[in-house]
Scaffold this active site. Sequence first.
Site, PDB file in Angstrom:
ATOM      1  N   GLY A  51       0.882  -1.156   0.000  1.00 51.04           N
ATOM      2  CA  GLY A  51       0.000   0.000   0.000  1.00 51.04           C
ATOM      3  C   GLY A  51       0.916   1.201   0.000  1.00 51.04           C
ATOM      4  O   GLY A  51       2.100   1.088   0.283  1.00 51.04           O
ATOM      5  N   CYS A  52       0.360   2.341  -0.296  1.00 50.59           N
ATOM      6  CA  CYS A  52       1.168   3.551  -0.285  1.00 50.59           C
ATOM      7  C   CYS A  52       1.501   3.890   1.168  1.00 50.59           C
ATOM      8  O   CYS A  52       2.538   4.434   1.483  1.00 50.59           O
ATOM      9  CB  CYS A  52       0.351   4.665  -0.915  1.00 50.59           C
ATOM     10  SG  CYS A  52       1.292   6.054  -1.453  1.00 50.59           S
ATOM     11  N   GLN A  53       0.604   3.542   2.082  1.00 51.64           N
ATOM     12  CA  GLN A  53       0.721   3.943   3.479  1.00 51.64           C
ATOM     13  C   GLN A  53       1.347   2.862   4.349  1.00 51.64           C
ATOM     14  O   GLN A  53       2.287   3.110   5.071  1.00 51.64           O
ATOM     15  CB  GLN A  53      -0.663   4.283   4.026  1.00 51.64           C
ATOM     16  CG  GLN A  53      -1.298   5.472   3.373  1.00 51.64           C
ATOM     17  CD  GLN A  53      -0.755   6.784   3.914  1.00 51.64           C
ATOM     18  OE1 GLN A  53      -0.080   6.824   4.936  1.00 51.64           O
ATOM     19  NE2 GLN A  53      -1.026   7.864   3.229  1.00 51.64           N
TER      20      GLN A  53
END
Lengths: 139, 413
Positions: A51-53
């Site tokens: 995920g980006c996070q």
Amino acid sequence: MPDLKEIQEEIIAEFQMFDDWMQRYEYLIDLGKSLPLIAEEHKLDENIIKGCQSRVWLHAEGEKAAVHFRADSDAILTKGLIALLIRVFDGQPAEAISGANLYFLDEIGLKEHLSPTRANGLLSMVKQMKFYALALQAN
Amino acid sequence: MIKESVQAFPISKVRQDFPILHQEVYGKPLVYFDNAASSQKPKVVIDAISDYYNQINSNIHRGVHFLSQQATDAYEAARETIRKHLNAEKSHEIIYTKGTTDGINLVASSLGQGLIKSGDEILVSQLEHHSNIVPWQMLCERSGAVLKVIPINERGELIQAEFEKLLSAKTKLLAVNHISNAMGTINPIKEMIQKAHEYGAWVLIDGAQSVPHMAVDVQDLDADFYTFSGHKLFGPTGVGVLYGKEKLLEMMPPYQGGGEMIAEVSFEKTTYAGLPHKFEAGTPNIAGGIVLAKAIDYVNQIGLDAIGAYENELLHYGTQRLKSQFPDLRIIGEAENKASVISFLLGDIHPYDVGVILDKLGVAVRTGHHCAQPIMQHYGINGTIRASFAFYNTKSEIDQMIDALDRAHNMLA
């Protein structure tokens, strides 16, 4: 073993005990801390869902009658949600998983965590779990 | 001197100009500290958007009718406002774009058509946003040019000695940001431009993070290209600016083909329009361009020097409060010359977890790698929590963030 719907109802009932978001999140954090970690041998780059996070590792095994999942995340809230998703899916037949409707997240007010804009890897993880189950069904 | 202007900063009046700030999220007063991602809009800007569509909406440059001329005049007057704001020499050196990313891609794509060749070198820095890395990588792949990277020190500053070592007769272009989006480092671009020019290199400055905080004079800097986005400068999304020196823009082939950018079209031969239209194919974001000028007027009424001084005070207050409240807090990026951005980690808690709890407490921050993964790789981390302040933020909002962080810390540690 209870089916997908029964487990989801159980979780919804548990979350009804909480008065506010703080308590829900504290419970998620506790769940995240108690989740059995994925075995180091499965914490591989090929098992990673970026995920980006936050990042999620997912390992699946089993057969058509019962699919087993282990997962981990570097973020504790993501890990808490993974614990709930694994509780729902782990040991269930492939057919039930691939067609599952995860309505409990909406009911307990945590649906937003499964949104693509969160970019926390959870939505991709659920897709991956269903995909794995689908592949087993085809065998 | 500066102190007086800070004390005189009309913060309560300024806050009244931004309607969006006066709301509650999840029952808490909104604290908006994600300004480096996108800024909020003053009412004059919001109103100017509906004024345009209510009064003069029409296609520009081609129509002979009344509305078309009104819209064209407003659009070109806005270009002149932007020229003046950047102190560019000529208004046709101002090219409207969709934003910073579009401006960089325009330059990379155009220079890639024969002006940058195999064996040439393009210098970027470790501080860059992905949008000032990837277009150059793509250009290198197409042209056979080589990408070189200026490293940073532990404070998050470009190492000037290393930069000078990388410069050579092969250096064709230097592409760096004025201010780092992830850490707030202000780069000494005037000196860097001068050094790059000694080797005959062109210089593109990514000004996305600088224009909201400081006055920029492209002639004084001697930048060859300077590009920024409207939405970070309190204007609308989908509009931006690329400044380029006339001499260079004249030499460069067009980026996209279409209407507006041509002089004459036939199937045998098409000739291109002059500047700036050569780089503005198709119907542009007319409202965006006009309204961006309103945002610039608004900022200039307050004054960028006063804004910079006030934000600097917020930066120091925020940094001090964070450091004294949380002994296990680590600030990522402590450049001596820094804009109002604080990137940090709270103990070994994942930034995402902190961001989610802060959101529930009304505080909007950014978490993650901020589209600048090479910086994160330098520090061996996956991301940070980033609070970025604008001139409508206050010290009491910083206090609210500290309280929210305290609760997040207690829940997550």
